[in-house]
Enzyme design. Structure first.
Site, short mmCIF file in Angstrom:
data_model
loop_
_atom_site.label_atom_id
_atom_site.label_comp_id
_atom_site.label_asym_id
_atom_site.label_seq_id
_atom_site.Cartn_x
_atom_site.Cartn_y
_atom_site.Cartn_z
N HIS A 29 100.23 6.83 98.12
CA HIS A 29 99.98 7.98 98.98
C HIS A 29 100.40 7.65 100.42
CE1 HIS A 29 97.31 8.41 95.53
NE2 HIS A 29 97.22 9.70 95.78
N HIS A 260 101.80 13.79 100.27
CA HIS A 260 100.43 13.30 100.02
C HIS A 260 100.41 12.16 99.02
CE1 HIS A 260 96.09 13.35 99.25
NE2 HIS A 260 96.42 13.24 97.97
N GLU A 409 70.02 13.20 94.99
CA GLU A 409 70.15 12.05 94.09
C GLU A 409 71.48 11.31 94.27
OE1 GLU A 409 67.48 15.10 92.07
OE2 GLU A 409 69.45 15.14 93.07
N HIS A 471 64.57 18.62 81.38
CA HIS A 471 64.13 17.41 82.06
C HIS A 471 63.99 16.21 81.11
CE1 HIS A 471 63.47 20.17 85.28
NE2 HIS A 471 62.82 19.31 86.04
#
Length: 663
Positions: A29, A260, A409, A471
């Protein structure tokens, strides 16, 4: 030569070392190294405190290339400034097997690489953890020993990833003012202009998250320097939006997505050389430019030596404690404290959930190991991760030992990785096991790097009950066990939980996940042993007088089911043994003779775990029996759920007797 002319030549050295290496590799890149070279030159020659001759200097500034696809920018900087690990041969062999110059920067491959980046947003989030660790250690050891900055170079992709919001909002809330993020604002992603996919006002977003924001021309050296100076004076973390041209200097591809992620090509590269007046051959840096870069690499040596004098002048206790923490060594007395605690548990035989067992173990550990930094993603009372020693870390007050991460999280796990990489602290953080899905990319990178991040995952099965299948983790144990260099520990009682923590703390090069129950479990280790049996991964918990016909393997909450099944089988004249398996990974590391002895020669092998079967066949064999889950859970009382899904002692006995009857 004017200072501007020298700056331009130094920046061009980055551009063409990078472009030449990418061209030779036919992969890479070039856009970011060419576009961000001016920013990097200003940072590394005027501001960043580092010493290539002493790359592990504890009080160095940290530089994180969050946009890891632009790795040749970093490798060029490390070569130019004189890091021994990156010589010209490494540059010439970019992206080649066996060389340090990997496609994306990998921590541990070479000095000067502070973290592994490539998955976008991770480096930015690691940097939040690094900046937090710096403030925590500063609160303990003072400005004389800990007082440095964390700099990040991030791209549009880093800011688009969802983890970036988790990270920047946490950093803004905690007012981590020594964190400076430079955004390579080039308005291009792989697909084309950013306007194709995004119209976010990034400065407004950062400002809303509590950041100071600035904007500069990313090719104006003096404007860049002025912005960094202002950022260093801020009482908040700072975003510097540096407007750059991707692939700066490329005559037809600059400013477009074409530059890129692909080599420039011979014609375009020659055109860039002509446009920027770079006459040197590939991989050649003119001596005056290389000398200027090597001098830049020496500019912080005096500062580092002054720091070493301050460390040497510190009292022996402070100096010893600081050096111990930065080495990653555990304090003396930990093993003795764990052993004494295990003796007490064997006598008391508490019936508690292993999340509570974990908290009880941490109460002992946190009293002996002052560098542990706990936290939770808004589940402190459920994860049981806070102890009496861990006061909260607050904005401007970093003397505590507990981070309230909020419902972040992924950001939590990545920040923990940054803290572990910084050194001097041992991070652990909690959430529900099912939400490891949110944290998994960072957990995987912890394993790839080989660092001591400890993930406390509670509510580890259908045993959490009424919250239901959203859950209740089913496949999660298998999924985490599938990550290389990642230890999953699922203790069966308070003794195993204490031993699991001892293992996790000693696993300096391997992250650990502790899978812990919501429901209470009886003590199964009722006799004290000095040896940490959990560290073996699996061991015989209950044996037989003669040859066993059945071996029952189980982990965590299902060990009590295995023991109950053994009792029934024993009454029916079927000799059975029980093997507790707190960790597949640790068990597979044992010597073959030990593994064979634990697995045994019983004709029937059966495993019981409130998860899917995947992974168990390595222990029980493909013809072994399994009692566990085959689909998602359900909402209901714990007792009803275990019966409903057939994870009971009766089910184990029935499966065994059916196999024995078959002969």
């Amino acid at each position: 030569m004017t200072s501007r002319e020298l700056h331009d030549r130094m920046a061009n050295a980055i551009r063409f070392l990078s472009a030449d290496a990418i061209e030779k590799a036919n992969s890479g890149h070039p856009g970011l190294p060419m576009g961000a070279a001016d920013v990097a030159t200003v940072l590394f020659t005027r501001f960043l405190a580092y010493d290539p001759q002493k790359p592990d200097w504890a009080d160095r500034d940290r530089f994180v290339l969050s946009a890891g696809h632009g790795s040749m920018l970093l490798y060029s900087l490390l070569y130019l400034t004189g890091y021994e690990d990156i010589d010209l041969d490494q540059i010439k062999h970019f992206r080649q097997l066996g060389y340090r110059t990997a496609g994306h920067p990998e921590w541990g491959h070479a000095a000067g690489i502070e973290t592994t980046t490539g998955p976008l947003g991770q480096g930015l989030s690691n940097a939040v953890g690094m900046a937090l660790a710096e403030r925590i250690l500063n609160a303990r050891f003072g400005d004389g020993l800990v007082d440095h900055y964390t700099y990040v170079l991030a791209g549009d992709g880093c800011l688009m990833e969802g983890i970036s919001q988790e990270a920047i909002s946490l950093a803004g809330h905690l007012r981590l003012n020594k964190l400076i993020v430079i955004w390579d604002d080039n308005n291009i992603s792989i697909d084309g202009e950013i306007s194709l996919s995004d119209s976010t006002d990034q400065r407004a977003r950062f400002a809303a998250s509590g950041w100071n924001t600035l904007a500069v021309d990313g090719h104006d050296a003096e404007a860049i320097a002025a912005a960094i100076e202002a950022a260093r004076r801020s009482d908040r973390p700072t975003l510097i939006a540096a407007r750059t041209t991707i692939g700066f200097g490329a005559p037809t591809k600059a400013g477009s997505s074409k530059v890129h992620g692909s080599p420039l090509g011979a014609e375009e590269l020659a055109g860039a050389r002509a446009a920027l007046g770079w006459e040197a051959e590939p991989f050649v840096v003119p001596s005056d430019v290389l000398d200027a870069w090597r001098l830049a690499g020496l500019r912080s040596a005096r500062e580092r030596k002054e720091w070493e004098k301050r460390l040497a002048a510190a009292d022996a206790e402070t100096r010893g404690e600081f050096e111990r923490r930065m080495r990653g060594d555990l304090p003396a007395g930990l093993d003795e404290a764990i052993d004494a605690y295990k003796r007490k548990l064997a006598a008391d035989r508490p019936k508690v959930a292993t999340r509570k067992s974990s908290e009880m173990a941490l109460e002992v550990i946190n009293g002996v190991v002052p560098e542990t930094i706990g936290g939770s993603a808004d589940l402190t009372g459920s994860n049981n991760t806070k102890t009496s020693q861990t006061g909260p870390i607050r904005p401007g007050d970093y003397s505590g030992r507990y981070v309230y991460y909020g419902i972040r999280e992924h950001g939590m796990a990545a920040a923990m990785n940054g803290m572990a990489l910084h050194g001097g602290v041992i991070p652990y953080g909690g959430t529900f096991l099912t939400f490891s899905d949110y944290a998994r990319p960072a957990m995987r990178l912890a394993s790839l790097m080989g660092i001591r991040s400890i993930f406390v995952m509670t509510h580890d099965s259908i045993g959490l009950g009424e919250d239901g299948p959203t859950h209740q983790p089913v496949e999660h144990l298998a999924a985490l066990r599938a990550i290389p260099n990642h230890t999953v520990l699922r203790p069966a009682d308070a003794v195993e939980a204490a031993e699991a923590w001892q293992v996790a703390l000693k696993s300096v090069r391997t992250p650990t996940t502790l899978a812990l129950t919501r429901q209470n479990l009886p003590a199964v280790r009722t006799e004290h042993t000095d040896e940490n049996l959990t560290a073996r991964g699996a061991y015989e918990l209950a044996g037989t007088d003669g040859d066993a016909k059945v071996t029952i393997f189980a982990s965590g909450s299902e060990v009590e089911i295995a023991l109950a099944a053994r009792a029934v089988l024993d009454k029916r004249g079927v000799a059975a043994r029980v093997v507790s398996v707190p960790s597949f990974e640790l068990f597979f590391q044992q010597e073959e003779a030990y593994r064979a002895g634990v697995i045994g020669a019983a004709p029937v092998r059966i495993a019981v775990e409130a998860g899917i079967r995947q992974g168990w066949d390595e222990i029980i064999g493909s013809d072994g029996l399994f009692v566990g889950m085959t689909g998602f859970g359900a909402s209901g009382r714990i007792e009803d759920l275990y019966r409903h899904f057939g994870i009971t002692a009766e089910a184990v006995v029935a499966a065994v007797e059916k196999r024995l009857a078959r002969g």
